[in-house]
Design an enzyme around this catalytic site. Sequence first.
Site, mmCIF file in Angstrom:
data_model
loop_
_atom_site.group_PDB
_atom_site.id
_atom_site.type_symbol
_atom_site.label_atom_id
_atom_site.label_comp_id
_atom_site.label_asym_id
_atom_site.label_seq_id
_atom_site.Cartn_x
_atom_site.Cartn_y
_atom_site.Cartn_z
ATOM 1 N N TYR A 90 0.395 -0.370 6.329
ATOM 2 C CA TYR A 90 0.043 0.274 5.112
ATOM 3 C C TYR A 90 0.711 0.094 3.784
ATOM 4 O O TYR A 90 2.045 0.262 3.815
ATOM 5 C CB TYR A 90 -0.063 1.889 5.492
ATOM 6 C CG TYR A 90 -0.502 2.870 4.384
ATOM 7 C CD1 TYR A 90 -1.918 2.888 4.267
ATOM 8 C CD2 TYR A 90 0.434 3.288 3.216
ATOM 9 C CE1 TYR A 90 -2.531 3.889 3.206
ATOM 10 C CE2 TYR A 90 -0.235 3.959 2.318
ATOM 11 C CZ TYR A 90 -1.431 4.331 2.251
ATOM 12 O OH TYR A 90 -2.002 5.187 1.036
ATOM 13 N N GLU A 148 -4.725 1.004 -3.021
ATOM 14 C CA GLU A 148 -4.334 0.995 -1.430
ATOM 15 C C GLU A 148 -4.720 0.032 -0.539
ATOM 16 O O GLU A 148 -5.766 -0.266 -0.803
ATOM 17 C CB GLU A 148 -4.987 2.460 -1.189
ATOM 18 C CG GLU A 148 -4.661 2.955 0.080
ATOM 19 C CD GLU A 148 -5.323 4.243 0.824
ATOM 20 O OE1 GLU A 148 -6.300 4.546 0.360
ATOM 21 O OE2 GLU A 148 -4.613 5.293 1.294
#
Length: 399
Positions: free
Chosen positions: A119, A207
């Site tokens: 991530y 993101e």
Amino acid sequence: MNIHEYQAKAILKEYGAPVSRGIPVFTAEEAEKAAHELGGPVWVVKSQIHAGGRGKGKFKELGAEAKGGVRVVKSVEDVKSSAAEMLGNTLVTEQTGEGGKQVNRLYIEEGAAIEKEFYLSMLIDRETSRVAFVVSTEGGMNIEEVAHDTPEKIITFSVDPATGVQPHHGRTVARALNLSGDLAKQAGALVNQLYAAFTDKDMALLEINPLVVTKDNELKVLDAKVSFDSNSIYRHADVAALRDETEEDAKEIEASKYDLNYIALDGSIGCMVNGAGLAMATMDIIKQYGMEPANFLDVGGGATTEKVTAAFKIITADPVVKGILVNIFGGIMKCDVIAQGVIQAVKDVGLQVPLVVRLEGTNVEAGKKLIGESGLNVIAADDLDDAAQKIVKAVKEAA
Ligand code: GDP
Ligand code: MN
């Protein structure tokens, strides 16, 4: 302003970031053609909606056994049939709400062989007023869960705008993701590319979930969500062109045409207020008396009758609105202008729900007189507290 995954990836690619080859399509035929062009042997068919959680999402029109909104497939036929199944149907994910979102575009991508999923995100940290990175080895899954259960697995740092991104930032990311050798080098390059894209384009959020290491030892951006600071769009014509209005709230689009600061919310009391602070206070006090606002609306300091009319129409057209509270403090704004706008709007569209009006300040007497003589069924209020109690009571009685 949000954009689609394929648009975000196109921007990142401009900055040299590693993304898979892909082609956006609108029909199953185009999907088939794209699959041939990409060559395979593995493709990913990805629903393009402004919401995440697509992989685990479900299509409303298809059965519970049907696959989600992101599918890894191994033949051109499967690309085509998946595309046909997804297009026009409604994808419900954790982020769309129950209503889901209609899938109108797909992104056909070359499939990557995943070794590990990470991530990585970037955002503006309001506490430090800097661009911050958030990195975790626990990619692919719900990052909120990771933050809650194993916060030590999330590494964050921010970048001093005076020096910009530095080699040590790249090393921090590599260390956080346990990358060494060539992969650490790739992480360093990626951090530079992402920082440049983020700051050049005035992003508010970037993101990447997941950022992956492939079986060929390459770092790759597999998913990308980007939103931009709406106040910066005027200086990025290329970004403005990426806007997909079908993804946005129709009421918010209408409001933006009149330069109104409007945000749709879930409650039942429509609010028309001047000034962001007063709007916030009005929302708070509605909640205090037990109901929820249907919107945030700041008509601004110098609103015209036309603007007020437009604002009132947007509120009344919303079927969830069961009552309206107009709360105006006339400073630059004159109360009689607001009154004229409200009267005009009610004449144009009618009034099906209770309306409480609280006016104070410049030309308040003229404003009250106009409303009093208009014959409209308006409940007058003296102050904020009184106004909130009256609208809550009126809505409860009307229900
Ligand atoms: P999201 O569900 O909306 O976040 O969509 P993603 O783009 O993140 O895709 C969901 C999941 O599909 C990812 O977490 C991956 O596990 C998988 N996926 C996406 N692209 C590929 C790919 O190229 N190859 C493989 N094997 N899996 C992929
Ligand atoms: Mn994702």
